[in-house]
Design a protein around this motif. Structure first.
Motif, PDB file in Angstrom:
ATOM      1  N   UNK A 265       0.890  -1.308   0.081  1.00 49.63           N
ATOM      2  CA  UNK A 265      -0.075  -0.189   0.095  1.00 49.63           C
ATOM      3  C   UNK A 265       0.764   1.009   0.011  1.00 49.63           C
ATOM      4  N   UNK A 266       1.970   1.158   0.779  1.00 50.03           N
ATOM      5  CA  UNK A 266       2.627   2.354   0.719  1.00 50.03           C
ATOM      6  C   UNK A 266       3.506   2.529  -0.577  1.00 50.03           C
ATOM      7  N   UNK A 267       3.927   1.445  -0.989  1.00 52.22           N
ATOM      8  CA  UNK A 267       4.622   1.677  -2.692  1.00 52.22           C
ATOM      9  C   UNK A 267       3.354   2.143  -3.576  1.00 52.22           C
ATOM     10  N   UNK A 268       2.273   1.753  -3.511  1.00 52.36           N
ATOM     11  CA  UNK A 268       1.180   2.302  -4.391  1.00 52.36           C
ATOM     12  C   UNK A 268       0.861   3.752  -4.181  1.00 52.36           C
ATOM     13  N   UNK A 269       0.934   4.139  -2.756  1.00 49.71           N
ATOM     14  CA  UNK A 269       0.504   5.602  -2.582  1.00 49.71           C
ATOM     15  C   UNK A 269       1.705   6.408  -2.831  1.00 49.71           C
ATOM     16  N   UNK A 270       2.687   5.700  -2.766  1.00 49.99           N
ATOM     17  CA  UNK A 270       3.955   6.583  -2.782  1.00 49.99           C
ATOM     18  C   UNK A 270       4.274   6.968  -4.660  1.00 49.99           C
ATOM     19  N   UNK A 271       3.856   5.784  -5.107  1.00 51.49           N
ATOM     20  CA  UNK A 271       3.769   5.940  -6.730  1.00 51.49           C
ATOM     21  C   UNK A 271       2.676   6.950  -7.163  1.00 51.49           C
ATOM     22  N   UNK A 272       1.611   6.938  -6.859  1.00 56.84           N
ATOM     23  CA  UNK A 272       0.568   7.700  -6.877  1.00 56.84           C
ATOM     24  C   UNK A 272       1.020   9.301  -6.468  1.00 56.84           C
ATOM     25  N   UNK A 273       1.453   9.484  -5.460  1.00 54.31           N
ATOM     26  CA  UNK A 273       1.797  10.952  -4.982  1.00 54.31           C
ATOM     27  C   UNK A 273       2.788  11.200  -6.088  1.00 54.31           C
ATOM     28  N   UNK A 274       3.704  10.505  -6.347  1.00 57.42           N
ATOM     29  CA  UNK A 274       4.720  11.028  -7.279  1.00 57.42           C
ATOM     30  C   UNK A 274       4.336  11.191  -8.492  1.00 57.42           C
ATOM     31  N   UNK A 275       3.316  10.280  -8.956  1.00 64.77           N
ATOM     32  CA  UNK A 275       2.921  10.782 -10.227  1.00 64.77           C
ATOM     33  C   UNK A 275       1.885  11.970 -10.357  1.00 64.77           C
ATOM     34  N   UNK A 276       1.398  12.265  -9.277  1.00 63.55           N
ATOM     35  CA  UNK A 276       0.605  13.622  -9.045  1.00 63.55           C
ATOM     36  C   UNK A 276       1.533  14.630  -9.167  1.00 63.55           C
ATOM     37  N   UNK A 277       2.634  14.763  -8.596  1.00 63.98           N
ATOM     38  CA  UNK A 277       3.900  15.761  -8.655  1.00 63.98           C
ATOM     39  C   UNK A 277       4.351  15.919 -10.022  1.00 63.98           C
ATOM     40  N   UNK A 278       4.553  14.914 -10.796  1.00 60.62           N
ATOM     41  CA  UNK A 278       4.963  14.952 -12.067  1.00 60.62           C
ATOM     42  C   UNK A 278       4.157  15.472 -12.976  1.00 60.62           C
TER      43      UNK A 278
END
Length: 185
Positions: A138-151
């Motif tokens: 879940x942490x991996x997926x949420x971090x990927x989503x957060x990073x995708x939001x920033x990018x």
């Protein structure tokens, strides 16, 4: 820390406003959910809000029209889809590998940019693991989503507020930010 200190300073200025707006609803929610308002939950929740405020303000400084025109005139790159280019840049450009000292190597942008991209999401991974009790996946997926939001925010020029991107959409940032969240977990 020059340019990286600006978002922290801006977050310190913006945080009291955010705190005032969110504090009363937070009190009601905490009391309704847990039957009391604890100091620990309050500190953790608002430190999480402060973290997000600081992390989001990394999009600053906002560009001027002259900056955007200059980027257009020089045909500045808007996207890097070459994974691990940051590693090649580090070994090719870092002064440490070309006879420079350790201090010069650590202060070089080829190192600091990668290090700060990792550090940006380490607290996010820590909050997800320790405060929100989320698992690794879940942490991996949420971090990927957060990073995708920033990018995505960078690539779309703040969702088309500006007529061209003023920051680089970088696949390496996706990788480094996700790694930071995983390290934080």
């Amino acid at each position: 820390m020059g340019g990286f200190g600006v978002p922290i300073k801006d977050a310190i200025i913006a945080f009291p406003i955010i705190l005032i707006v969110l504090f009363v609803p937070f009190l009601f929610l905490q009391y309704r959910r847990f039957g009391s308002v604890t100091f620990w939950h309050t500190v953790m929740t608002f430190s999480f809000v402060f973290y997000f405020t600081t992390a989001y303000l990394v999009i600053l400084p906002l560009p001027t029209e002259a900056t955007l025109q200059h980027l257009q005139a020089i045909h500045a790159q808007t996207m890097n889809l070459d994974p691990l280019q940051v590693v090649r840049t580090f070994f090719n450009d870092n002064p440490y590998f070309h006879g420079g000292g350790l201090k010069a190597g650590l202060l070089d942008p080829s190192f600091t940019q990668a290090a700060f991209n990792v550090l940006l999401t380490v607290p996010f991974g820590m909050y997800l693991h320790f405060y929100f009790k989320r698992g690794f996946f879940t942490t991996l997926i949420f971090t990927m989503m957060l990073t995708a939001f920033y990018e995505t925010t960078q690539y779309t020029a703040l969702y088309h507020i500006y007529w061209r991107p003023y920051r680089l959409f970088d696949v390496d940032d996706l990788i480094l930010n996700t790694m930071g969240g995983v390290i934080g977990w």
